[in-house]
Design a protein around this motif. Sequence first.
Motif, PDB file in Angstrom:
ATOM      1  N   ILE A  47      34.644  18.575  50.696  1.00  0.00           N
ATOM      2  CA  ILE A  47      34.437  17.396  51.547  1.00  0.00           C
ATOM      3  C   ILE A  47      35.087  17.606  52.916  1.00  0.00           C
ATOM      4  O   ILE A  47      34.515  17.254  53.959  1.00  0.00           O
ATOM      5  CB  ILE A  47      34.997  16.133  50.853  1.00  0.00           C
ATOM      6  N   THR A  48      36.273  18.205  52.914  1.00  0.00           N
ATOM      7  CA  THR A  48      36.952  18.501  54.184  1.00  0.00           C
ATOM      8  C   THR A  48      36.122  19.451  55.039  1.00  0.00           C
ATOM      9  O   THR A  48      35.993  19.265  56.256  1.00  0.00           O
ATOM     10  CB  THR A  48      38.335  19.111  53.909  1.00  0.00           C
ATOM     11  N   TRP A  49      35.524  20.477  54.409  1.00  0.00           N
ATOM     12  CA  TRP A  49      34.701  21.440  55.146  1.00  0.00           C
ATOM     13  C   TRP A  49      33.476  20.751  55.747  1.00  0.00           C
ATOM     14  O   TRP A  49      33.090  21.033  56.883  1.00  0.00           O
ATOM     15  CB  TRP A  49      34.263  22.559  54.209  1.00  0.00           C
ATOM     16  N   ILE A  50      32.861  19.858  54.999  1.00  0.00           N
ATOM     17  CA  ILE A  50      31.671  19.146  55.489  1.00  0.00           C
ATOM     18  C   ILE A  50      32.004  18.359  56.745  1.00  0.00           C
ATOM     19  O   ILE A  50      31.298  18.444  57.763  1.00  0.00           O
ATOM     20  CB  ILE A  50      31.111  18.220  54.388  1.00  0.00           C
ATOM     21  N   PHE A  51      33.072  17.594  56.693  1.00  0.00           N
ATOM     22  CA  PHE A  51      33.429  16.769  57.852  1.00  0.00           C
ATOM     23  C   PHE A  51      33.962  17.611  59.018  1.00  0.00           C
ATOM     24  O   PHE A  51      33.902  17.168  60.172  1.00  0.00           O
ATOM     25  CB  PHE A  51      34.473  15.728  57.445  1.00  0.00           C
ATOM     26  N   SER A  52      34.461  18.814  58.738  1.00  0.00           N
ATOM     27  CA  SER A  52      34.991  19.669  59.796  1.00  0.00           C
ATOM     28  C   SER A  52      33.907  20.475  60.499  1.00  0.00           C
ATOM     29  O   SER A  52      34.091  20.903  61.642  1.00  0.00           O
ATOM     30  CB  SER A  52      36.034  20.639  59.212  1.00  0.00           C
ATOM     31  N   ASN A  53      32.760  20.693  59.819  1.00  0.00           N
ATOM     32  CA  ASN A  53      31.722  21.559  60.373  1.00  0.00           C
ATOM     33  C   ASN A  53      30.390  20.862  60.624  1.00  0.00           C
ATOM     34  O   ASN A  53      29.726  21.169  61.613  1.00  0.00           O
ATOM     35  CB  ASN A  53      31.491  22.753  59.427  1.00  0.00           C
ATOM     36  N   LEU A  54      30.006  19.966  59.740  1.00  0.00           N
ATOM     37  CA  LEU A  54      28.697  19.324  59.865  1.00  0.00           C
ATOM     38  C   LEU A  54      28.800  18.045  60.688  1.00  0.00           C
ATOM     39  O   LEU A  54      28.813  16.932  60.161  1.00  0.00           O
ATOM     40  CB  LEU A  54      28.109  19.040  58.475  1.00  0.00           C
ATOM     41  N   TYR A  55      28.881  18.210  61.984  1.00  0.00           N
ATOM     42  CA  TYR A  55      28.868  17.069  62.899  1.00  0.00           C
ATOM     43  C   TYR A  55      28.028  17.440  64.115  1.00  0.00           C
ATOM     44  O   TYR A  55      27.870  18.624  64.452  1.00  0.00           O
ATOM     45  CB  TYR A  55      30.289  16.668  63.305  1.00  0.00           C
ATOM     46  N   VAL A  56      27.479  16.430  64.762  1.00  0.00           N
ATOM     47  CA  VAL A  56      26.556  16.651  65.881  1.00  0.00           C
ATOM     48  C   VAL A  56      27.333  16.586  67.190  1.00  0.00           C
ATOM     49  O   VAL A  56      28.075  15.631  67.438  1.00  0.00           O
ATOM     50  CB  VAL A  56      25.428  15.602  65.876  1.00  0.00           C
ATOM     51  N   THR A  57      27.128  17.584  68.011  1.00  0.00           N
ATOM     52  CA  THR A  57      27.766  17.623  69.334  1.00  0.00           C
ATOM     53  C   THR A  57      26.738  17.258  70.412  1.00  0.00           C
ATOM     54  O   THR A  57      25.527  17.356  70.180  1.00  0.00           O
ATOM     55  CB  THR A  57      28.320  19.030  69.616  1.00  0.00           C
ATOM     56  N   PRO A  58      27.201  16.850  71.599  1.00  0.00           N
ATOM     57  CA  PRO A  58      26.245  16.532  72.687  1.00  0.00           C
ATOM     58  C   PRO A  58      25.342  17.707  73.035  1.00  0.00           C
ATOM     59  O   PRO A  58      24.172  17.519  73.375  1.00  0.00           O
ATOM     60  CB  PRO A  58      27.172  16.166  73.852  1.00  0.00           C
ATOM     61  N   GLU A  59      25.879  18.937  72.950  1.00  0.00           N
ATOM     62  CA  GLU A  59      25.061  20.108  73.264  1.00  0.00           C
ATOM     63  C   GLU A  59      23.938  20.298  72.251  1.00  0.00           C
ATOM     64  O   GLU A  59      22.852  20.798  72.593  1.00  0.00           O
ATOM     65  CB  GLU A  59      25.936  21.371  73.301  1.00  0.00           C
ATOM     66  N   THR A  60      24.195  19.873  71.026  1.00  0.00           N
ATOM     67  CA  THR A  60      23.195  20.054  69.971  1.00  0.00           C
ATOM     68  C   THR A  60      21.948  19.210  70.224  1.00  0.00           C
ATOM     69  O   THR A  60      20.842  19.584  69.812  1.00  0.00           O
ATOM     70  CB  THR A  60      23.801  19.678  68.603  1.00  0.00           C
ATOM     71  N   PHE A  61      22.101  18.067  70.898  1.00  0.00           N
ATOM     72  CA  PHE A  61      20.967  17.175  71.148  1.00  0.00           C
ATOM     73  C   PHE A  61      19.889  17.827  72.017  1.00  0.00           C
ATOM     74  O   PHE A  61      18.759  17.341  72.066  1.00  0.00           O
ATOM     75  CB  PHE A  61      21.452  15.881  71.799  1.00  0.00           C
ATOM     76  N   GLU A  62      20.245  18.927  72.692  1.00  0.00           N
ATOM     77  CA  GLU A  62      19.241  19.647  73.467  1.00  0.00           C
ATOM     78  C   GLU A  62      18.159  20.237  72.562  1.00  0.00           C
ATOM     79  O   GLU A  62      17.037  20.498  73.003  1.00  0.00           O
ATOM     80  CB  GLU A  62      19.904  20.754  74.279  1.00  0.00           C
TER      81      GLU A  62
END
Length: 262
Positions: A47-62
Motif C-alpha cells: 500500500i505504501t508503494w502504491i501511494f508513493s509511486n502511482l500518482y498523477v503529476t502535472p507533466e503527466t497530463f500532457e
Amino acid sequence: MNEKAMRSQRKWQTIIWVAIIIVFTYLASDITNFNIVHGIATLPNAITWIFSNLYVTPETFERLPKILEKLAETILMSIAATTTATVFSLFLGLMGSKTTGTSSILGVFARFVASVARNIPVVAWALILLLSFGQNSMTGYLALFVGSLGFLTRAFIETIDEASHSAVEALRATGSTYFQIVFKAVIPQCLPQLISWILFMIETNIRSATLVGILTGTGIGYSFDLYYKTLNYNAVALVTFTIVISVIIIELMSNRIRKVIL
C-alpha cells in the motif's frame, strides 16, 4: 424431523463445509508455495508503494489526449464486439430455446456454441487468435466477440425460455407464421431483459478489453503495458484513473437505462 434436529443438522453441515474449505485452502497454499501470513504481512509495504509511486503529476497530463484516444478505441471496440455478437446470439438464442426452437439438432448446436465460447476465457481466446491474426485490433475485437457470443447466447436462451407461453400458443392457434410469433409475442416480452444483458456485456467487455489490449497491443491496454514496462508509474496512474472513471460513467449510464426499461 423436529426443528431442533434440523438446526443441529444444518450446524454440522456448516461445520463440515467450513472444514472442507479450510483443507482445500491449505492444500492450494502448500502446492503453490503461497504463504498467507507473509502475504498479509507485506500488505502495508504494498500500500505504501502504491501511494508513493502511482500518482498523477502535472507533466503527466500532457499524455492525456493520447490516452483518451486509446480509451475511445477500447470503448468503441467493446461496443462493436458486443453489438455484432448480439445479432448472432439472438439467432442462436431463438434456435436453442425450447419456446422458439424448431429443431432439436439446431438447439443442441446453439447450446454447444454457447458452452464452448463461454467457458473459454476471453484472455484465452485472445491468445488463440493472436497466433492467427497477430497483434492488431482485429484480434482484440474477435476475442471480445467470441466471449460475448457465448455469454449472450446463454443469457438469451434462458430469457426466451422464461417468456410466457400463452401468447405464443395464442398466435399459433390463429395460424401465425414462425417469424410473426417471434416478433409479435416473444421479442416484445423479452426485450427489456435482452437490452439489460447487452448493457451488462458492454460493461464487461470494456473491462476485459483492457487486459486483451495488453496481449494484442491495442487500445488502452497497450498504453498501460507500455508505460508500465518503461517504469513510468505516473502515466500508469493516469491510465488507471481514466479506465476507472470511464467504467463508472458507463455503469451509471447502464443503470439509468435499466431503470427506464425495466
